[in-house]
Design an enzyme around this catalytic site. Structure first.
Site, mmCIF file in Angstrom:
data_model
loop_
_atom_site.group_PDB
_atom_site.id
_atom_site.type_symbol
_atom_site.label_atom_id
_atom_site.label_comp_id
_atom_site.label_asym_id
_atom_site.label_seq_id
_atom_site.Cartn_x
_atom_site.Cartn_y
_atom_site.Cartn_z
ATOM 1 N N ASP A 1 0.849 -1.207 0.000
ATOM 2 C CA ASP A 1 0.000 0.000 0.000
ATOM 3 C C ASP A 1 0.881 1.252 0.000
ATOM 4 O OD1 ASP A 1 -2.308 1.453 -0.047
ATOM 5 O OD2 ASP A 1 -2.952 0.938 1.980
ATOM 6 N N HIS B 1 -10.455 -1.593 -6.794
ATOM 7 C CA HIS B 1 -10.312 -0.480 -5.842
ATOM 8 C C HIS B 1 -9.485 0.679 -6.407
ATOM 9 C CE1 HIS B 1 -9.708 1.751 -2.195
ATOM 10 N NE2 HIS B 1 -8.446 1.388 -2.042
#
Ligand code: HEM
Ligand code: NAG
Ligand code: NAG
Ligand code: NAG
Ligand code: NAG
Ligand code: NAG
Ligand code: NAG
Ligand code: NAG
Ligand code: NAG
Ligand code: NAG
Ligand code: NAG
Length: 509
Positions: free
Chosen positions: A237, A375
């Protein structure tokens, strides 16, 4: 000069109130122990940070003063350990005096964070205030909202208001302290060890004394070992964050946005603000619980079937298509069938795509390689929209919290101890930034194409089932209905992170 002050000694000196002149405060900054190694994660998946000198000079040419901007705002998700300390102000007069004399010199600026040699042992990355907090300090907010009605109303209102913007299933899962509206501010501290943070916290608490009261704390930590930088579902991330124009040139594929999209009062922030708000940013905090064993069971039970692919590989592919990246960070658009760790950890390549194929249509119409609902495609559609110039960018600066999944949780497919993402997003306009991404993109089944369904990671439907298409590359129109929210909102608050000059000249007078 040899610097052998221990943080404890330093805090004693600092908080005894003996160092109050501006000259002495400068000395204290210089005496804060220097580090040997960076307190930030250094991973080749992340764009390399410019040095302070590089950043300073290009920023100065663009009329930006990075030394006036609190350290967390432009840096992104690179923290090893971080503490979120939510407080209420009980004695505003004392609070202001302590903030000005003793805390302000400890706040880590953007410039300071960029070079290891100027990083403090523990960075006080940010002190930010809720709307009730600014009112408690008697600060003039211009039109009462600082130009941001969502900030002024508070995050709770975005769930309980007439329009449930965030899509939470009410507030039943919220941390009670976020419901009480007593939080006036939050302090963010980061370092490479918990001991360092605790020592800084002790200093801060002793400085503020009874002028503040602790309301809630959350400890974040990067995951251990090779998982460092990965969120709890396992995906790298913090790869894709925008940079602002005025900073050194971007990495390939990195969005460059006008400074005013992140910082108030800078270029392209067209909202009317009081002058003192310049160079501040709105900090959205959300405690997002992640149901990791449940997510893993969903993947195990629904592998994508493809020739030559084992069920385990099919499960990994399903997870990757939900996110838009493989666990290493490699974008599925560039590596659609299998993870490619060398691509994932190469910041010169891992963000360099826009969902179009050479010679293919613009906007792209083909989601074989990456679902429209993935996403990262929902939250940054790249060439799916006529222009990147959307005003919808945020800088994400969060960190995972909670322990690793235990063997017991893994075998029962059930979360027993809370873990998740301490989500932090910076922008100059909460309704255009975080709220728009959450509601109008991730939570909108008709964005970017009618009927495509929700973002399977963060799309929220008030707890109702969430239809998603595009997950199966062989049958892209097939609808998968998600009945579990793998991410559960535990609530949060909206804050304003003022510039250093605002703290010195407005908040503390
Ligand atoms: C627990 C909750 C969440 C998880 C597990 C999660 C996970 C991820 C992962 C793995 C990535 C890819 C790495 C990267 O590009 O940096 C990513 C990117 C991103 N996420 Fe999330 N995320 C969460 C919540 C959110 C929320 C609440 C928002 C905003 C409303 C958001 C917005 C974004 C954006 C804008 C990107 C970058 C997309 C791009 O530039 O290509 N995320 N997220
Ligand atoms: C980060 O790692 C890169 C390559 O491994 C190295 O060149 C750079 O100096 C490191 N930066 C910091 C701040 O440690
Ligand atoms: C960056 O600029 C600030 C003032 O704007 C200055 O105090 C600082 O020394 C500069 N840092 C570097 C590394 O140039
Ligand atoms: C930049 O901001 C810092 C902190 O507010 C201030 O001390 C400094 O004078 C500013 N530098 C310039 C060049 O305006
Ligand atoms: C804020 O303003 C109120 C009303 O004018 C006053 O009673 C209070 O003392 C002020 N507080 C501070 C910290 O300035
Ligand atoms: C900046 O704002 C102007 C006016 O709102 C707009 O036309 C322009 O496209 C914006 N530029 C960027 C890069 O967002
Ligand atoms: C990147 O990943 C490749 C493949 O796993 C590995 O060989 C290489 O050492 C990694 N590089 C870094 C800098 O992590
Ligand atoms: C969509 O992309 C896939 C993979 O790149 C390709 O095989 C397929 O032919 C494309 N479909 C259309 C309609 O262009
Ligand atoms: C997409 O990226 C390619 C290069 O990777 C570039 O040539 C093209 O102009 C981009 N298209 C859009 C619409 O941004
Ligand atoms: C957990 O889920 C897996 C995959 O569906 C299943 O094989 C296993 O039996 C489940 N464990 C329990 C205790 O239900
Ligand atoms: C999938 O849906 C799209 C949009 O509704 C439609 O154009 C297309 O023909 C459908 N494809 C299949 C294989 O049903």
């Amino acid at each position: 000069m040899k610097l052998d002050f221990t943080p404890t000694l330093l805090s004693f000196v600092l908080c005894a109130g003996t160092l109050t002149s501006a000259a002495n405060i400068r000395n204290v900054r210089a005496l804060v122990p220097r580090r040997q190694s960076s307190l930030l994660i250094n991973n080749t998946a992340y764009p390399e940070l410019p040095s302070a000198a590089q950043a300073n000079s290009s920023a100065a040419a663009a009329g930006l003063n990075l030394t006036n901007v609190q350290g967390d705002i432009l840096i992104g998700m690179r923290k090893k350990k971080e503490l979120f300390y939510f407080f209420g102000i009980s004695d505003a007069t004392t609070f202001k005096a302590k903030l000005k004399k003793e805390i302000l010199p400890r706040i880590t600026t953007t410039t300071q964070l960029l070079d290891v040699s100027t990083q403090p042992t523990t960075a006080l990355l940010n002190i930010a205030f809720s709307h009730p907090g600014l009112l408690t300090l008697n600060v003039s907010l211009g039109n009462d909202t600082l130009g941001d009605p969502a900030f002024a109303a508070g995050q709770l209102q975005s769930v309980t208001g007439t329009n449930n913007i965030l899509g939470d299933p009410g507030t039943k899962n919220w941390v009670p302290q976020f419901l009480e509206k007593k939080i006036h501010g939050v302090i963010l501290m980061a370092s490479d060890t918990v001991d360092n943070i605790n020592s800084e916290l002790k200093t801060i608490k002793s400085c503020f004394g009874d002028s503040i009261a602790e309301i809630y704390t959350l400890e974040g930590a990067a995951r251990p070992g090779a998982e460092e930088g990965h969120e709890h579902f396992g995906f790298m991330d913090g790869i894709s964050n925008p940079t602002i124009s005025g900073l050194p040139p971007p990495n390939p594929g990195q969005a460059v946005v006008p400074a005013g999209e992140i910082l108030l009062g800078e270029k392209n922030d067209t909202v009317q603000r009081p002058d003192w708000a310049k160079d501040g940013s709105f900090l959205v905090f959300r405690q997002l619980k992640q149901l990791v064993p449940e997510f893993n069971k969903f993947l195990a039970d629904n592998p994508i079937s493809a020739p030559g692919m084992t069920p385990k590989q099919g499960s990994e592919l399903l997870g990757a298509r939900m996110v838009g990246r493989w666990k290493s960070g490699a974008p599925i658009f560039l590596s659609p069938n299998a993870d490619d760790p060398a691509l994932g950890n190469d910041s010169m390549r891992n963000n360099d795509f826009n969902y179009t194929d050479p010679g293919g249509p613009v906007p792209p119409t083909n989601q074989t390689k990456c679902p429209f609902t993935a996403h990262i495609r929902k939250t940054r559609p790249r060439a799916d929209l006529p222009s990147e110039d959307t005003g919808r960018h945020i800088v994400r600066g969060g960190i995972p919290y909670g322990p690793e999944v235990s063997d017991d949780e893994a075998s029962y497919n059930q979360t027993k101890t809370e873990r998740g993402l301490a989500f932090v997003a910076y922008q100059s306009n909460i309704a255009r930034g975080f709220e728009f991404l959450q509601k109008s993109w991730a939570g909108n089944p008709d964005f970017v194409h009618k009927g495509e369904g929700f973002d399977p990671i963060i799309g929220a439907n008030q707890g109702n089932p969430r239809p998603v298409t595009g997950l199966d590359p062989k049958n892209l129109n097939a609808t998968t209905t998600l009945v579990t929210d793998f991410i559960v909102s535990r609530g949060g608050e909206y804050f304003f992170s003022p510039s250093l000059s605002a703290i010195a000249n407005t908040l503390t007078v």
